[in-house]
Design an enzyme around this catalytic site. Sequence first.
Site, short mmCIF file in Angstrom:
data_model
loop_
_atom_site.label_atom_id
_atom_site.label_comp_id
_atom_site.label_asym_id
_atom_site.label_seq_id
_atom_site.Cartn_x
_atom_site.Cartn_y
_atom_site.Cartn_z
N ASN A 164 2.38 -78.47 -40.04
CA ASN A 164 2.91 -79.02 -37.95
C ASN A 164 4.29 -78.46 -38.41
O ASN A 164 4.98 -79.35 -39.03
CB ASN A 164 2.33 -80.47 -38.03
CG ASN A 164 3.06 -81.06 -36.73
OD1 ASN A 164 3.90 -82.37 -36.64
ND2 ASN A 164 2.44 -80.46 -35.67
N GLY A 165 5.09 -78.67 -37.08
CA GLY A 165 6.17 -78.37 -36.77
C GLY A 165 6.65 -76.98 -35.93
O GLY A 165 5.99 -75.82 -37.10
N CYS A 224 6.26 -90.84 -37.47
CA CYS A 224 7.27 -91.72 -36.16
C CYS A 224 8.36 -92.02 -36.99
O CYS A 224 8.89 -92.72 -37.85
CB CYS A 224 6.05 -93.02 -35.50
SG CYS A 224 7.78 -92.82 -33.69
N GLY A 282 1.74 -79.50 -31.37
CA GLY A 282 2.32 -80.52 -30.37
C GLY A 282 2.62 -80.11 -29.10
O GLY A 282 1.89 -80.12 -28.05
N ARG A 283 4.49 -79.67 -29.08
CA ARG A 283 4.50 -79.21 -27.43
C ARG A 283 4.19 -77.82 -27.86
O ARG A 283 4.06 -77.54 -26.02
CB ARG A 283 6.22 -79.39 -28.56
CG ARG A 283 6.54 -80.79 -28.32
CD ARG A 283 8.37 -81.09 -29.00
NE ARG A 283 8.34 -80.60 -30.27
CZ ARG A 283 9.10 -80.46 -31.00
NH1 ARG A 283 10.41 -80.58 -30.70
NH2 ARG A 283 8.79 -79.75 -32.33
N ALA A 289 2.72 -89.65 -28.10
CA ALA A 289 2.79 -90.65 -26.66
C ALA A 289 2.77 -89.78 -25.63
O ALA A 289 3.84 -89.60 -25.49
CB ALA A 289 3.43 -91.95 -27.77
#
Length: 305
Positions: free
Chosen positions: A192-193, A93, A215-216, A11
Amino acid sequence: METKLLLAPMAGYSDVGFRVVCAQLGADLTFTEMLSAQAMKYDSEKTKALAFRDAREKAVVAQIFGKDVQAMAEAMQNPILQNFEGIDINMGCPAPKIVKNGEGSALLKNLSLASQIITECKKYAGQRSLSVKVRLGFSENNIVEIAKMCEESGADFITVHGRTAKQMYAGKADYEAIAAAKASVKIPVFGNGDIVDEQSYQNMLLCGVDGVMIGRGAVGSPWFFSELKREKLSMGKFEVIKTHVEVLRQFYPERFLILHLRKHFLAYAAKLHAPSSVKQKFALQTNIDESLNLFQSLVNHFENN
Ligand SMILES: Cc1cc2nc3c(=O)[nH]c(=O)nc-3n(C[C@H](O)[C@H](O)[C@H](O)COP(=O)(O)O)c2cc1C
Protein backbone atom coordinates in the site's frame (compact mmCIF):
# COMPACT_ATOMS: atom_id res chain seq x y z
CA MET A 1 -2.71 -16.61 -5.99
CA GLU A 2 -4.28 -14.04 -8.28
CA THR A 3 -3.38 -10.44 -7.43
CA LYS A 4 -6.07 -8.93 -5.29
CA LEU A 5 -7.21 -5.32 -5.24
CA LEU A 6 -8.22 -3.89 -1.88
CA LEU A 7 -9.94 -0.63 -1.03
CA ALA A 8 -8.12 1.00 1.90
CA PRO A 9 -9.73 1.98 5.18
CA MET A 10 -10.10 5.76 5.03
CA ALA A 11 -11.76 7.72 7.81
CA GLY A 12 -14.53 9.87 6.36
CA TYR A 13 -14.38 8.17 2.94
CA SER A 14 -14.73 4.37 3.19
CA ASP A 15 -18.47 4.58 3.74
CA VAL A 16 -20.87 1.82 2.74
CA GLY A 17 -21.86 3.57 -0.51
CA PHE A 18 -18.27 4.04 -1.60
CA ARG A 19 -17.50 0.43 -0.71
CA VAL A 20 -20.44 -0.81 -2.80
CA VAL A 21 -19.32 1.04 -5.93
CA CYS A 22 -15.68 0.02 -5.46
CA ALA A 23 -16.75 -3.62 -5.12
CA GLN A 24 -18.95 -3.35 -8.21
CA LEU A 25 -16.00 -1.86 -10.10
CA GLY A 26 -13.45 -4.53 -9.25
CA ALA A 27 -12.27 -4.17 -5.63
CA ASP A 28 -11.99 -7.73 -4.29
CA LEU A 29 -12.01 -6.68 -0.67
CA THR A 30 -13.02 -3.41 0.95
CA PHE A 31 -12.33 -2.05 4.44
CA THR A 32 -14.44 0.10 6.73
CA GLU A 33 -12.81 3.14 8.24
CA MET A 34 -11.22 2.56 11.64
CA LEU A 35 -13.70 1.88 14.45
CA SER A 36 -12.82 2.56 18.07
CA ALA A 37 -12.81 -0.49 20.35
CA GLN A 38 -13.19 1.89 23.27
CA ALA A 39 -16.29 3.53 21.74
CA MET A 40 -17.81 0.09 21.14
CA LYS A 41 -17.59 -0.57 24.87
CA TYR A 42 -20.01 2.32 25.36
CA ASP A 43 -22.35 1.22 22.58
CA SER A 44 -21.55 4.34 20.57
CA GLU A 45 -24.26 5.11 17.98
CA LYS A 46 -21.67 6.83 15.81
CA THR A 47 -19.54 3.69 15.68
CA LYS A 48 -22.59 1.54 14.94
CA ALA A 49 -23.43 3.85 12.03
CA LEU A 50 -19.92 3.38 10.64
CA ALA A 51 -20.42 -0.39 10.61
CA PHE A 52 -23.54 -0.50 8.39
CA ARG A 53 -23.35 -3.00 5.54
CA ASP A 54 -25.21 -3.30 2.28
CA ALA A 55 -26.39 -6.60 0.76
CA ARG A 56 -24.60 -5.72 -2.50
CA GLU A 57 -21.19 -5.78 -0.82
CA LYS A 58 -18.91 -8.75 -1.33
CA ALA A 59 -16.19 -9.26 1.23
CA VAL A 60 -15.72 -6.49 3.79
CA VAL A 61 -13.17 -6.17 6.56
CA ALA A 62 -14.01 -4.02 9.57
CA GLN A 63 -10.99 -2.19 10.93
CA ILE A 64 -10.70 -1.62 14.66
CA PHE A 65 -8.25 0.40 16.72
CA GLY A 66 -7.29 0.49 20.37
CA LYS A 67 -4.45 -0.26 22.75
CA ASP A 68 -6.27 -2.07 25.50
CA VAL A 69 -6.02 -5.85 25.06
CA GLN A 70 -9.29 -6.49 26.88
CA ALA A 71 -11.23 -3.80 24.99
CA MET A 72 -9.92 -5.12 21.67
CA ALA A 73 -10.94 -8.69 22.59
CA GLU A 74 -14.40 -7.42 23.57
CA ALA A 75 -14.69 -5.51 20.28
CA MET A 76 -14.07 -8.78 18.44
CA GLN A 77 -17.17 -10.15 20.15
CA ASN A 78 -19.30 -7.05 19.60
CA PRO A 79 -22.50 -7.84 17.65
CA ILE A 80 -21.88 -5.03 15.13
CA LEU A 81 -18.74 -6.80 13.89
CA GLN A 82 -20.13 -10.30 13.54
CA ASN A 83 -21.24 -10.18 9.92
CA PHE A 84 -17.96 -8.99 8.44
CA GLU A 85 -15.70 -11.36 6.56
CA GLY A 86 -12.65 -10.11 8.41
CA ILE A 87 -11.37 -7.86 11.17
CA ASP A 88 -8.27 -5.73 10.73
CA ILE A 89 -6.25 -4.13 13.50
CA ASN A 90 -5.02 -0.61 12.85
CA MET A 91 -1.33 -0.29 13.67
CA GLY A 92 -0.63 2.44 11.18
CA CYS A 93 -2.61 5.57 12.00
CA PRO A 94 -0.11 8.41 12.63
CA ALA A 95 -2.67 11.08 13.68
CA PRO A 96 -1.35 12.85 16.80
CA LYS A 97 -4.54 12.38 18.85
CA ILE A 98 -4.45 8.61 18.18
CA VAL A 99 -0.69 8.24 18.76
CA LYS A 100 -0.90 10.27 21.99
CA ASN A 101 -3.36 7.65 23.28
CA GLY A 102 -0.93 4.85 22.47
CA GLU A 103 -3.18 3.60 19.63
CA GLY A 104 -2.68 3.13 15.88
CA SER A 105 0.97 3.42 14.84
CA ALA A 106 2.04 3.96 18.50
CA LEU A 107 1.73 0.17 18.84
CA LEU A 108 4.74 -0.14 16.53
CA LYS A 109 6.80 1.27 19.43
CA ASN A 110 5.66 -1.57 21.68
CA LEU A 111 5.78 -4.80 19.72
CA SER A 112 5.12 -7.01 22.74
CA LEU A 113 1.82 -5.21 23.39
CA ALA A 114 1.04 -5.30 19.65
CA SER A 115 1.65 -9.05 19.69
CA GLN A 116 -0.60 -9.57 22.72
CA ILE A 117 -3.42 -7.66 21.00
CA ILE A 118 -3.15 -9.76 17.83
CA THR A 119 -3.00 -13.04 19.77
CA GLU A 120 -5.99 -12.13 21.91
CA CYS A 121 -8.07 -10.85 18.97
CA LYS A 122 -7.31 -14.00 16.99
CA LYS A 123 -8.94 -16.09 19.73
CA TYR A 124 -12.27 -14.45 18.95
CA ALA A 125 -11.99 -14.22 15.16
CA GLY A 126 -14.01 -17.39 14.50
CA GLN A 127 -14.65 -17.72 10.75
CA ARG A 128 -13.41 -14.18 10.13
CA SER A 129 -9.89 -13.40 8.94
CA LEU A 130 -7.74 -11.43 11.37
CA SER A 131 -5.32 -9.05 9.71
CA VAL A 132 -3.11 -6.13 10.66
CA LYS A 133 -2.40 -2.91 8.79
CA VAL A 134 1.03 -1.52 9.58
CA ARG A 135 3.53 1.11 8.52
CA LEU A 136 7.27 0.45 8.08
CA GLY A 137 7.92 1.35 11.67
CA PHE A 138 7.30 4.27 14.01
CA SER A 139 10.36 6.48 13.39
CA GLU A 140 12.69 3.99 11.74
CA ASN A 141 12.05 1.18 9.30
CA ASN A 142 11.86 -2.14 11.19
CA ILE A 143 9.22 -3.70 8.96
CA VAL A 144 10.82 -7.16 8.86
CA GLU A 145 10.64 -7.43 12.65
CA ILE A 146 7.04 -6.10 12.57
CA ALA A 147 5.93 -8.48 9.81
CA LYS A 148 7.40 -11.48 11.65
CA MET A 149 5.76 -10.39 14.90
CA CYS A 150 2.36 -10.20 13.15
CA GLU A 151 2.81 -13.64 11.61
CA GLU A 152 3.99 -15.25 14.84
CA SER A 153 1.11 -13.69 16.77
CA GLY A 154 -1.48 -15.24 14.47
CA ALA A 155 -2.33 -12.66 11.78
CA ASP A 156 -3.79 -14.21 8.61
CA PHE A 157 -2.38 -11.45 6.41
CA ILE A 158 -0.85 -7.99 6.69
CA THR A 159 -1.01 -4.79 4.70
CA VAL A 160 2.09 -2.63 4.66
CA HIS A 161 1.91 1.09 3.95
CA GLY A 162 5.44 1.91 2.78
CA ARG A 163 6.10 4.83 5.12
CA THR A 164 7.04 5.21 8.76
CA ALA A 165 4.52 6.85 11.08
CA LYS A 166 6.91 9.77 11.53
CA GLN A 167 6.76 10.44 7.79
CA MET A 168 2.96 10.81 7.94
CA TYR A 169 2.24 11.21 4.20
CA ALA A 170 5.49 12.93 3.20
CA GLY A 171 7.96 11.54 0.69
CA LYS A 172 7.28 8.49 -1.40
CA ALA A 173 6.20 5.06 -0.20
CA ASP A 174 9.23 2.74 -0.05
CA TYR A 175 8.38 -0.28 -2.21
CA GLU A 176 11.72 -2.00 -1.51
CA ALA A 177 10.82 -2.12 2.17
CA ILE A 178 7.48 -3.68 1.22
CA ALA A 179 9.34 -6.30 -0.84
CA ALA A 180 11.52 -7.06 2.20
CA ALA A 181 8.39 -7.53 4.32
CA LYS A 182 6.92 -9.90 1.73
CA ALA A 183 10.12 -11.94 1.59
CA SER A 184 10.28 -12.29 5.38
CA VAL A 185 6.95 -14.06 6.06
CA LYS A 186 4.73 -16.82 4.68
CA ILE A 187 1.37 -15.12 5.23
CA PRO A 188 0.01 -12.96 2.38
CA VAL A 189 1.34 -9.40 2.27
CA PHE A 190 -0.55 -6.56 0.59
CA GLY A 191 1.35 -3.48 -0.53
CA ASN A 192 0.00 0.00 0.00
CA GLY A 193 1.03 3.57 -0.73
CA ASP A 194 0.94 5.92 -3.71
CA ILE A 195 -0.68 3.60 -6.25
CA VAL A 196 -2.24 6.15 -8.53
CA ASP A 197 -1.72 4.81 -12.05
CA GLU A 198 -0.70 1.75 -14.07
CA GLN A 199 3.02 2.46 -13.57
CA SER A 200 2.88 2.70 -9.79
CA TYR A 201 0.67 -0.41 -9.74
CA GLN A 202 3.22 -2.36 -11.81
CA ASN A 203 6.04 -1.09 -9.58
CA MET A 204 4.22 -2.38 -6.52
CA LEU A 205 3.62 -5.76 -8.17
CA LEU A 206 7.39 -6.09 -8.66
CA CYS A 207 7.63 -6.36 -4.85
CA GLY A 208 6.05 -9.80 -5.15
CA VAL A 209 3.05 -8.77 -3.04
CA ASP A 210 -0.13 -10.85 -2.99
CA GLY A 211 -2.22 -7.84 -3.80
CA VAL A 212 -2.38 -4.09 -3.49
CA MET A 213 -4.43 -1.78 -1.32
CA ILE A 214 -5.53 1.50 -2.83
CA GLY A 215 -6.68 4.56 -0.92
CA ARG A 216 -6.43 8.04 -2.39
CA GLY A 217 -6.09 6.70 -5.94
CA ALA A 218 -9.68 5.45 -5.72
CA VAL A 219 -11.24 8.49 -4.03
CA GLY A 220 -13.29 10.27 -6.72
CA SER A 221 -12.49 7.44 -9.15
CA PRO A 222 -13.67 4.06 -7.89
CA TRP A 223 -13.43 2.93 -11.55
CA PHE A 224 -9.64 2.84 -10.97
CA PHE A 225 -10.06 -0.81 -9.90
CA SER A 226 -11.66 -1.76 -13.25
CA GLU A 227 -8.97 0.16 -15.10
CA LEU A 228 -6.20 -1.75 -13.31
CA LYS A 229 -7.96 -5.05 -14.07
CA ARG A 230 -8.40 -3.89 -17.68
CA GLU A 231 -12.08 -4.56 -17.40
CA LYS A 232 -14.79 -2.60 -19.14
CA LEU A 233 -16.69 -0.42 -16.63
CA SER A 234 -19.79 -2.26 -15.49
CA MET A 235 -21.65 1.07 -15.26
CA GLY A 236 -21.29 4.62 -16.47
CA LYS A 237 -19.56 7.20 -14.28
CA PHE A 238 -22.77 9.09 -13.50
CA GLU A 239 -24.41 5.82 -12.48
CA VAL A 240 -21.46 5.17 -10.15
CA ILE A 241 -21.99 8.48 -8.36
CA LYS A 242 -25.77 7.95 -8.25
CA THR A 243 -25.38 4.45 -6.81
CA HIS A 244 -22.93 5.74 -4.18
CA VAL A 245 -25.58 8.27 -3.10
CA GLU A 246 -28.51 5.83 -3.28
CA VAL A 247 -26.80 3.31 -1.03
CA LEU A 248 -25.98 5.98 1.54
CA ARG A 249 -29.56 7.28 1.46
CA GLN A 250 -30.77 3.87 2.67
CA PHE A 251 -28.83 4.36 5.88
CA TYR A 252 -28.31 8.01 6.73
CA PRO A 253 -30.45 11.17 7.04
CA GLU A 254 -30.22 13.70 4.23
CA ARG A 255 -28.87 16.48 6.46
CA PHE A 256 -25.90 14.31 7.42
CA LEU A 257 -25.29 13.32 3.79
CA ILE A 258 -25.30 16.88 2.48
CA LEU A 259 -22.16 17.55 4.49
CA HIS A 260 -20.66 14.09 4.27
CA LEU A 261 -20.91 13.91 0.49
CA ARG A 262 -19.25 17.27 -0.14
CA LYS A 263 -15.76 15.78 -0.01
CA HIS A 264 -16.68 12.79 -2.18
CA PHE A 265 -18.36 15.11 -4.69
CA LEU A 266 -15.33 17.38 -4.77
CA ALA A 267 -13.13 14.36 -5.43
CA TYR A 268 -15.41 13.07 -8.21
CA ALA A 269 -15.47 16.56 -9.73
CA ALA A 270 -11.67 16.80 -9.60
CA LYS A 271 -11.24 13.43 -11.30
CA LEU A 272 -13.78 14.50 -13.95
CA HIS A 273 -11.68 17.65 -14.54
CA ALA A 274 -14.43 20.03 -13.49
CA PRO A 275 -13.50 23.71 -13.58
CA SER A 276 -12.94 25.28 -10.15
CA SER A 277 -16.21 27.24 -10.34
CA VAL A 278 -18.07 23.91 -10.53
CA LYS A 279 -15.94 22.30 -7.82
CA GLN A 280 -16.85 25.23 -5.58
CA LYS A 281 -20.54 24.37 -6.00
CA PHE A 282 -19.98 20.82 -4.80
CA ALA A 283 -17.87 22.02 -1.87
CA LEU A 284 -20.77 24.16 -0.69
CA GLN A 285 -23.68 21.99 -1.81
CA THR A 286 -26.96 22.21 0.07
CA ASN A 287 -29.03 19.90 -2.14
CA ILE A 288 -27.85 16.45 -3.22
CA ASP A 289 -30.27 16.11 -6.17
CA GLU A 290 -29.05 19.40 -7.59
CA SER A 291 -25.49 18.14 -7.30
CA LEU A 292 -26.45 14.91 -9.05
CA ASN A 293 -27.96 16.92 -11.94
CA LEU A 294 -24.73 18.86 -12.16
CA PHE A 295 -22.78 15.59 -12.30
CA GLN A 296 -25.01 14.31 -15.07
CA SER A 297 -24.04 17.26 -17.28
CA LEU A 298 -20.41 17.09 -16.18
CA VAL A 299 -20.16 13.41 -17.10
CA ASN A 300 -21.94 13.99 -20.44
CA HIS A 301 -19.50 16.77 -21.21
CA PHE A 302 -16.51 14.72 -20.04
CA GLU A 303 -17.52 11.71 -22.11
CA ASN A 304 -18.28 13.70 -25.26
CA ASN A 305 -15.00 15.61 -25.28
C1 LIG B 1 -8.47 10.59 4.54
C2 LIG B 1 -7.72 9.36 4.94
C3 LIG B 1 -8.20 8.59 5.98
C4 LIG B 1 -7.52 7.43 6.38
N1 LIG B 1 -8.04 6.66 7.37
C5 LIG B 1 -7.45 5.46 7.67
C6 LIG B 1 -8.04 4.57 8.59
O1 LIG B 1 -9.14 4.78 9.13
N2 LIG B 1 -7.36 3.42 8.86
C7 LIG B 1 -6.16 3.10 8.28
O2 LIG B 1 -5.57 2.05 8.54
N3 LIG B 1 -5.58 3.95 7.39
C8 LIG B 1 -6.22 5.09 7.07
N4 LIG B 1 -5.66 5.89 6.10
C9 LIG B 1 -4.45 5.44 5.40
C10 LIG B 1 -4.82 4.69 4.12
O3 LIG B 1 -5.51 3.51 4.41
C11 LIG B 1 -3.56 4.35 3.29
O4 LIG B 1 -2.72 3.54 4.07
C12 LIG B 1 -2.78 5.58 2.88
O5 LIG B 1 -3.64 6.60 2.38
C13 LIG B 1 -1.74 5.25 1.79
O6 LIG B 1 -2.36 4.67 0.66
P1 LIG B 1 -2.71 5.54 -0.66
O7 LIG B 1 -1.44 6.21 -1.11
O8 LIG B 1 -3.21 4.52 -1.66
O9 LIG B 1 -3.74 6.55 -0.29
C14 LIG B 1 -6.32 7.05 5.72
C15 LIG B 1 -5.84 7.84 4.68
C16 LIG B 1 -6.53 8.97 4.27
C17 LIG B 1 -5.99 9.78 3.12
